[in-house]
Design a protein around this motif. Structure first.
Motif, mmCIF file in Angstrom:
data_model
loop_
_atom_site.group_PDB
_atom_site.id
_atom_site.type_symbol
_atom_site.label_atom_id
_atom_site.label_comp_id
_atom_site.label_asym_id
_atom_site.label_seq_id
_atom_site.Cartn_x
_atom_site.Cartn_y
_atom_site.Cartn_z
ATOM 1 N N TRP A 105 1.564 -19.208 -4.766
ATOM 2 C CA TRP A 105 2.208 -18.178 -5.578
ATOM 3 C C TRP A 105 2.438 -16.944 -4.703
ATOM 4 N N VAL A 106 3.686 -16.487 -4.708
ATOM 5 C CA VAL A 106 4.077 -15.343 -3.890
ATOM 6 C C VAL A 106 4.915 -14.407 -4.752
ATOM 7 N N LEU A 107 4.514 -13.162 -4.836
ATOM 8 C CA LEU A 107 5.353 -12.161 -5.491
ATOM 9 C C LEU A 107 6.156 -11.446 -4.421
ATOM 10 N N ASP A 108 7.490 -11.599 -4.489
ATOM 11 C CA ASP A 108 8.368 -10.849 -3.598
ATOM 12 C C ASP A 108 8.617 -9.491 -4.233
ATOM 13 N N THR A 109 8.150 -8.438 -3.568
ATOM 14 C CA THR A 109 8.374 -7.104 -4.120
ATOM 15 C C THR A 109 9.830 -6.671 -3.967
ATOM 16 N N GLY A 110 10.561 -7.356 -3.097
ATOM 17 C CA GLY A 110 11.961 -7.005 -2.886
ATOM 18 C C GLY A 110 12.154 -5.689 -2.175
ATOM 19 N N THR A 111 11.095 -5.151 -1.568
ATOM 20 C CA THR A 111 11.146 -3.804 -0.989
ATOM 21 C C THR A 111 11.161 -3.849 0.537
ATOM 22 N N VAL A 112 11.743 -2.809 1.103
ATOM 23 C CA VAL A 112 11.679 -2.545 2.531
ATOM 24 C C VAL A 112 11.242 -1.094 2.688
ATOM 25 N N GLY A 113 10.277 -0.855 3.574
ATOM 26 C CA GLY A 113 9.770 0.502 3.747
ATOM 27 C C GLY A 113 8.486 0.718 2.984
ATOM 28 N N ILE A 114 7.937 1.935 3.095
ATOM 29 C CA ILE A 114 6.698 2.298 2.414
ATOM 30 C C ILE A 114 6.758 3.777 2.058
ATOM 31 N N MET B 35 0.846 -1.182 0.000
ATOM 32 C CA MET B 35 0.000 0.000 0.000
ATOM 33 C C MET B 35 0.878 1.227 0.000
ATOM 34 N N HIS B 36 0.562 2.140 -0.860
ATOM 35 C CA HIS B 36 1.303 3.388 -0.953
ATOM 36 C C HIS B 36 0.830 4.331 0.142
ATOM 37 N N ALA B 37 1.766 4.946 0.857
ATOM 38 C CA ALA B 37 1.389 5.849 1.952
ATOM 39 C C ALA B 37 0.654 7.057 1.406
ATOM 40 N N PRO B 38 -0.397 7.529 2.095
ATOM 41 C CA PRO B 38 -1.175 8.664 1.617
ATOM 42 C C PRO B 38 -0.364 9.950 1.638
ATOM 43 N N ARG B 39 -0.809 10.873 0.799
ATOM 44 C CA ARG B 39 -0.179 12.192 0.765
ATOM 45 C C ARG B 39 -0.681 13.045 1.930
ATOM 46 N N LEU B 40 0.172 13.841 2.497
ATOM 47 C CA LEU B 40 -0.237 14.814 3.495
ATOM 48 C C LEU B 40 -0.699 16.084 2.778
ATOM 49 N N ASN C 15 8.608 -0.054 -13.871
ATOM 50 C CA ASN C 15 9.146 1.284 -14.109
ATOM 51 C C ASN C 15 9.485 1.899 -12.744
ATOM 52 N N PRO C 16 10.062 3.084 -12.710
ATOM 53 C CA PRO C 16 10.491 3.650 -11.411
ATOM 54 C C PRO C 16 9.369 3.832 -10.397
ATOM 55 N N ASN C 17 8.107 3.890 -10.843
ATOM 56 C CA ASN C 17 6.982 4.078 -9.926
ATOM 57 C C ASN C 17 6.314 2.771 -9.505
ATOM 58 N N THR C 18 6.765 1.646 -10.034
ATOM 59 C CA THR C 18 6.067 0.375 -9.842
ATOM 60 C C THR C 18 5.858 0.031 -8.374
ATOM 61 N N PHE C 19 4.617 -0.354 -8.064
ATOM 62 C CA PHE C 19 4.286 -0.947 -6.768
ATOM 63 C C PHE C 19 3.219 -2.007 -7.020
ATOM 64 N N ILE C 20 3.540 -3.252 -6.725
ATOM 65 C CA ILE C 20 2.638 -4.379 -7.003
ATOM 66 C C ILE C 20 2.289 -5.066 -5.698
ATOM 67 N N ALA C 21 0.992 -5.145 -5.397
ATOM 68 C CA ALA C 21 0.547 -5.813 -4.173
ATOM 69 C C ALA C 21 -0.396 -6.975 -4.452
ATOM 70 N N GLU D 137 0.117 -0.904 -9.272
ATOM 71 C CA GLU D 137 -0.778 0.121 -8.744
ATOM 72 C C GLU D 137 -0.295 1.539 -9.038
ATOM 73 N N LEU D 138 1.000 1.779 -8.899
ATOM 74 C CA LEU D 138 1.535 3.125 -9.075
ATOM 75 C C LEU D 138 2.285 3.296 -10.387
ATOM 76 N N GLY D 139 2.619 2.186 -11.048
ATOM 77 C CA GLY D 139 3.233 2.256 -12.379
ATOM 78 C C GLY D 139 2.210 2.091 -13.480
ATOM 79 N N TYR D 140 0.940 1.809 -13.103
ATOM 80 C CA TYR D 140 -0.206 1.770 -14.013
ATOM 81 C C TYR D 140 0.006 0.767 -15.144
ATOM 82 N N GLY D 141 0.148 -0.496 -14.764
ATOM 83 C CA GLY D 141 0.322 -1.547 -15.748
ATOM 84 C C GLY D 141 -0.219 -2.861 -15.233
ATOM 85 N N LEU D 142 -0.300 -3.835 -16.121
ATOM 86 C CA LEU D 142 -0.756 -5.185 -15.795
ATOM 87 C C LEU D 142 0.255 -6.157 -16.391
ATOM 88 N N ILE D 143 0.837 -7.009 -15.556
ATOM 89 C CA ILE D 143 1.925 -7.894 -15.973
ATOM 90 C C ILE D 143 1.416 -9.318 -16.007
#
Length: 543
Positions: free
Chosen positions: A138-147, A1-6, A181-187, A207-213
């Motif tokens: 089936w598990v997609l590892d996003t490889g990310t730490v943080g939000i 989940m992408h953190a909301p904007r303040l 792409n640089p904005n990609t976030f897949i959950a 979700e944030l890179g606006y694509g379907l893989i």
């Protein structure tokens, strides 16, 4: 989940405190199975747990569950590494040992496989996961730490598939650089099994890179559908009010996905919604499975109607008879839609609502026995405010699908709901998705030691379940449109139960009980072996 904007505006703070304090009641139909004030993990010993807490490797208040999936005697729970101190991201509950309560989460398949940053051997962060008909997880590892702004990518996005009969990883595939792409976030993930276990595809929503893989198991290859306008957020639907908090997730595009049963042409329909949207879209997997269609398939995607106000959703799932469930995060509720009906607000129902227990129902799943599992986690409070760890914050509910939809607009046993639904040609000039009997495959139930899963192409039923639809009389011709059918219980089934066409789409929600000539074969070849294996204890021994 992408953190909301303040900035974030706090609405009704007093109401929020009362909301979080008054948790004495439970959801109406969903039954609470597990709950936690804060998550606990099954360390090998108390000494090692104490060491992990002292070193900061385990910070209980930083753990938030986001995904759930059921298989056999295991209930899988994912915990993303949004903050420090998350010892494992892919975990499960042994339901034989923990029938209820607040069980420790057991790392799956083991501790080593949950080492953050060990890209080749471990899962760094997992969100939603999926078990398929072939006993694979089936598990997609996003490889990310943080939000949000704290996100780092120590590892690439990678598809990991585990054999649940042996608890071993049987595939790891890194997404290609051009898949992201640089904005990609897949959950989110959806898994599409065709005629055999090798004929399997997985779909991932960016979700944030606006694509379907799309990922093909057989080809061990992936490709990306990019920049379709249906993947983008609706600029008018980016404002949220949940648990007394007002915030904006206006950038959130394509998110939740659900797959229909297999249709007469051998393909499914993928339904999806952007998070910042009240609308659902659809596309045939015939398009998604074809790598050559990534650039020229705009008109093959179909826009359905809006669900109505306050209907943001992050998770959806569809049963093998065409009932879609989805979370309604603004309403502290779980909604439903019978896919034989038009996708309009009047045909959307609420199966359960709880202004305490279902604050942010983050994930919704239907398992092999047609039981529904819902995980709620108060995510906006975790991200934007502070959870009260003296209170219950995380819950997992369950109920039979039939119980949930009973007396809702999604329960087609009640002819009072909706118009008569004969099959008519759609008026809109939109591509149609084919109708016809779905392919139901023989479940994998070996009589001896576990073998490689293989699906039969013959008709056979899903495992026996507490289904809500009775069998149809053998006198019914499955090729005909039925007004209503008298069944053994005396219930009338409207003809929408067979199939229907709306919005340029052909819908169907049939099952093996509509085709009696095949049902006896199914009972003889599939059901008997399943029951014998269950009685012999095979299922619990191997699962």
């Amino acid at each position: 989940m992408h953190a909301p904007r303040l900035p974030i505006r706090l609405l009704g703070l007093l109401g929020l405190l009362l909301l979080l304090a008054g948790h004495a009641h439970a959801a109406y139909k969903l039954q609470e199975r597990y709950s936690w004030n804060q998550l606990d993990f099954a360390f090998p010993s108390e000494r090692l747990k104490d060491q992990a807490i002292a070193s900061g490797d385990y910070i209980p208040q930083n753990a938030l569950p986001v995904g759930v999936e059921h298989f056999g005697n295991r209930l899988f729970v994912t915990v993303p590494r949004w903050r420090d101190g998350i010892p494992a991201t892919l975990t499960y509950i042994n339901m034989d040992r923990s029938l209820s309560g607040s069980p420790e989460l057991i790392p799956y398949p083991d501790w080593r496989s949950n080492t953050a940053g060990d890209c080749a051997n471990s899962i760094t962060t997992a969100y939603r996961i999926k078990v398929d008909e072939c006993a694979r997880l089936w598990v997609l590892d996003t490889g990310t730490v943080g939000i949000g702004n704290t996100t780092t990518n120590p590892c690439p996005y990678a598809v990991n598939v585990f054999d649940l009969t042996t608890n071993t990883r049987i595939r790891r595939y890194e997404l290609r650089p051009e898949d992201t792409n640089p904005n990609t976030f897949i959950a989110n993930i959806a898994v599409d099994v065709g005629k055999t276990c090798d004929d399997a595809m997985a779909y991932f929503s960016d979700e944030l890179g606006y694509g379907l893989i799309t990922y093909s198991w057989e080809q061990n290859k992936s490709w990306r559908f990019s920049a379709h306008s249906y993947f983008f957020p609706d600029p008018l639907r980016g404002d949220y009010n949940i648990a007394g908090l007002n915030f904006q997730w206006g950038e959130e595009g394509i998110f939740g996905m659900a797959l229909s049963p297999i249709r007469s042409d051998g393909y499914r329909t993928l339904y999806f919604s952007p998070l910042a949207s009240h609308r659902q879209f659809a596309v045939s997997t015939r398009i998604l499975r074809d790598e050559s269609r990534t650039e020229d398939s705009y008109h093959d995607f179909i826009a359905l109607d809006e669900r109505g106000p306050n209907s943001h959703t992050t998770a959806r799932v569809m049963s093998d008879d065409g009932i879609e469930l989805f979370n309604l995060i603004d309403q502290n509720a779980v909604g439903c839609w019978h896919s034989s009906m038009p996708y309009t607000p009047q045909f959307h129902g609420i199966v359960d609502r709880d202004d305490v227990g279902l604050v942010f129902p983050a994930d919704v799943k239907i398992d092999e026995n047609k039981n529904v599992w819902v995980l709620s986690d108060r995510m906006p409070v975790f991200l934007l405010s502070d959870l009260d760890y003296n209170d219950v914050n995380f819950r997992i509910y369950t109920a039979p699908l039939g119980v949930l939809i009973e007396n809702t607009v999604c329960d087609l046993r009640n002819n009072a709901y909706g118009p008569s639904n004969s099959v008519n040609s759609p008026n809109q000039q939109q591509p149609s998705l084919p109708v016809g009997p779905p392919n139901i495959y023989k479940p994998y139930r070996p009589a001896g030691p576990p073998k490689k899963p293989q699906l039969s192409t013959s008709w056979a039923p899903a495992p026996p379940s507490r289904t809500y639809l009775p069998a149809v009389s053998p006198s019914v011709d499955p090729g005909q449109s039925i007004s209503s059918v008298s069944v053994s219980t005396g219930v009338e089934i409207p003809k929408a139960y067979v199939f229907n066409q709306h919005n340029g789409l052909n819908y169907e929600t049939s099952g093996p009980h509509l085709f009696p000539s095949h049902q006896s074969i199914a009972q003889r070849e599939g059901l008997k072996s399943y029951v014998n294996a269950r009685q012999a204890g095979w299922w619990h021994h191997h699962h």
